[in-house]
Design an enzyme around this catalytic site. Structure first.
Site, PDB file in Angstrom:
ATOM      1  NE  ARG A 244      -3.745  -2.651   1.649  1.00 11.46           N
ATOM      2  CZ  ARG A 244      -4.316  -3.507   2.482  1.00 11.46           C
ATOM      3  NH1 ARG A 244      -4.143  -3.399   3.788  1.00 11.46           N
ATOM      4  NH2 ARG A 244      -5.070  -4.503   2.010  1.00 11.46           N
ATOM      5  CE1 TYR A 363      -2.943  -0.006  -7.954  1.00  8.98           C
ATOM      6  CE2 TYR A 363      -2.889  -1.558  -9.777  1.00  8.98           C
ATOM      7  CZ  TYR A 363      -2.438  -0.407  -9.181  1.00  8.98           C
ATOM      8  OH  TYR A 363      -1.490   0.345  -9.796  1.00  8.98           O
ATOM      9  CD  GLU A 364      -0.440  -3.513  -4.008  1.00  6.45           C
ATOM     10  OE1 GLU A 364      -0.002  -3.406  -2.857  1.00  6.45           O
ATOM     11  OE2 GLU A 364       0.275  -3.579  -5.025  1.00  6.45           O
ATOM     12  N   GLY A 365      -6.300  -3.482  -2.091  1.00  3.97           N
ATOM     13  CA  GLY A 365      -7.311  -3.127  -1.102  1.00  3.97           C
ATOM     14  C   GLY A 365      -8.047  -1.887  -1.557  1.00  3.97           C
TER      15      GLY A 365
END
Ligand code: CAA
Length: 384
Positions: A244, A363-365
């Protein structure tokens, strides 16, 4: 913690900016249009300068620099091309870091060293059709049979998918016990039964490769288990904390690129007998952009400093990712508004940056999951 830039950071920034301005910027629109993965231009170019393994120790083939240096590298690539930024981010944060943090010495020598040197590209396979935000819903399975596991399942939306050589893959080894039944494996491209499925035709970050991975009775040697059996979910979560910071840096770079571009345009474009930059409606937009970018930069670099100092940084990384990605979307949208009709045309940097920015909120959460992460740090788990 408050970020203080060092001379070494600014020197590195200048070098990466020069690389990006020369080797990426002139081609970014073409790569975007053609969905072209710039292996030679970006991956080999970064590798030749030692930047594919920026935050890893020299003894493992890295540059031995800090996490802020890595954030600056992703930021500077993304300032001209968000796709190039995420190639580095997915490789360093997602493909390489879990091996660095959880690998055995043998695994590090075999896999991390070529990744950090940029001889190989890394990727991370967590997301599945039924396990996106709910990563604990992983359905891919790995069944132990003697000295190997048999891997079956499907991963989707994998950054560097197809281009990468080394994949960290998450699979259920003990069904029925939730996240504690998930394990992580290092899987090599080319193993029998491991095929690359669809390459996605995306809205943005089109110079990066995103593909589906398919596993059909893939034999994974027992020594390729990463960490302990059942530790996979925690490895994934810890990896994403660092990832993140990478995505936040990408978003910051995209915002910075769009801001610089529209500021220059606003100073150049004459309407009502003066540059539009001096119309208050435009000057206020520029002021707001600058403040938001500055705040995003502080969040990104301070999370990076905390990671470097081995402090707990999961909440700060989520805050940086959420704020920087929202900033990237806002700034690129306003940049098009400043350009007016010109900004709506294909071939304009800000048009591409607007499309590239959107994925950073997903993305990536997703940013909704970022708020779940942040609020659970602040409030703890909800009562049962
Ligand atoms: N570090 C270490 N361990 C962690 C952790 C972290 N950051 N976060 C949670 N854990 C541990 C918990 O402590 C817990 O352990 P115990 O069971 O021992 O208590 C365990 O993991 C389970 O935690 P939760 O109960 O909080 O798990 P959950 O099922 O409720 O999920 C979630 C939490 C935050 C929603 C998580 O599922 C999540 O982050 N989802 C988003 C997934 C995501 O980011 N996907 C991105 C895919 S990769 C990608 O996009 C790459 C790309 O292409 C660029």
């Amino acid at each position: 913690m408050l970020f203080k830039p060092t001379e070494a950071h600014e020197q590195l920034r200048a070098e990466i900016r020069e690389f990006a301005e020369t080797n990426i910027k002139p081609y970014a629109f073409q790569w975007d249009r053609e969905n072209y993965f710039p292996r030679k231009e970006v991956v080999e170019g970064l590798a030749a300068r030692g930047w594919m393994g920026i935050p890893y120790p020299k003894e493992y083939g890295g540059a031995g620099l800090d996490v802020v240096s890595y954030a600056i590298a992703v930021e500077e690539l993304s300032r001209v091309d968000g796709g190039s930024g995420v190639i580095l981010s997915a490789h360093v944060s997602l493909g390489s870091w879990p091996i660095f943090a959880f690998g055995t010495e043998e695994q590090k020598q075999k896999y991390l060293v070529p990744l950090a040197k940029g001889e190989k590209i890394g990727a991370f396979g967590l997301t599945e059709p039924n396990a996106g935000s709910d990563a604990g819903g992983t359905e891919t399975t790995a069944v132990l049979e003697g000295d190997h596991y048999v891997l079956n399942g499907e991963k989707i939306f994998i950054t560097n998918g197809g281009e990468a050589d080394t994949y960290v893959i998450f699979a259920v080894t003990t069904p029925g016990i939730g996240t504690k039944g998930i394990s992580a494996f290092i899987v090599e491209k080319g193993w029998e039964g491991f095929t690359i499925g669809d390459h996605y035709d995306k809205l943005g970050i089109r110079s990066s490769a995103t593909a589906q991975l398919l596993f059909d009775d893939v034999i994974v040697p027992k020594e390729n288990l990463l960490g302990q059996e059942g530790q996979g979910f925690k490895i994934a979560m810890a990896t994403l904390d660092g990832g993140r910071i990478g995505i936040a840096s990408q978003a910051l770079g995209i915002a910075q690129g769009a801001y610089e571009s529209c500021k220059e345009y606003a100073l150049d474009r004459i309407q009502f007998h003066k540059p539009i930059a001096f119309q208050q409606s435009i000057s206020f937009k520029i002021a707001d952009m600058a403040a938001q970018i500055r705040a995003a930069r502080m969040l990104v670099y301070s999370a990076a400093e905390m990671k470097e100092a081995h402090e707990k940084y999961g909440m700060e990384a989520a805050m940086a990712k959420q704020f920087a990605s929202d900033t990237a979307v806002k700034v690129t949208e306003e940049a098009i508004q400043i350009y007016g009709g010109n900004g709506y045309l294909k071939g304009m940097d800000v048009e591409r940056m607007y499309r590239d920015a959107k994925i950073t909120q997903i993305y990536e959460g997703t940013n909704e999951i970022m708020r779940v992460v942040i609020s659970s740090y602040l409030l703890g788990k909800p009562p049962k």
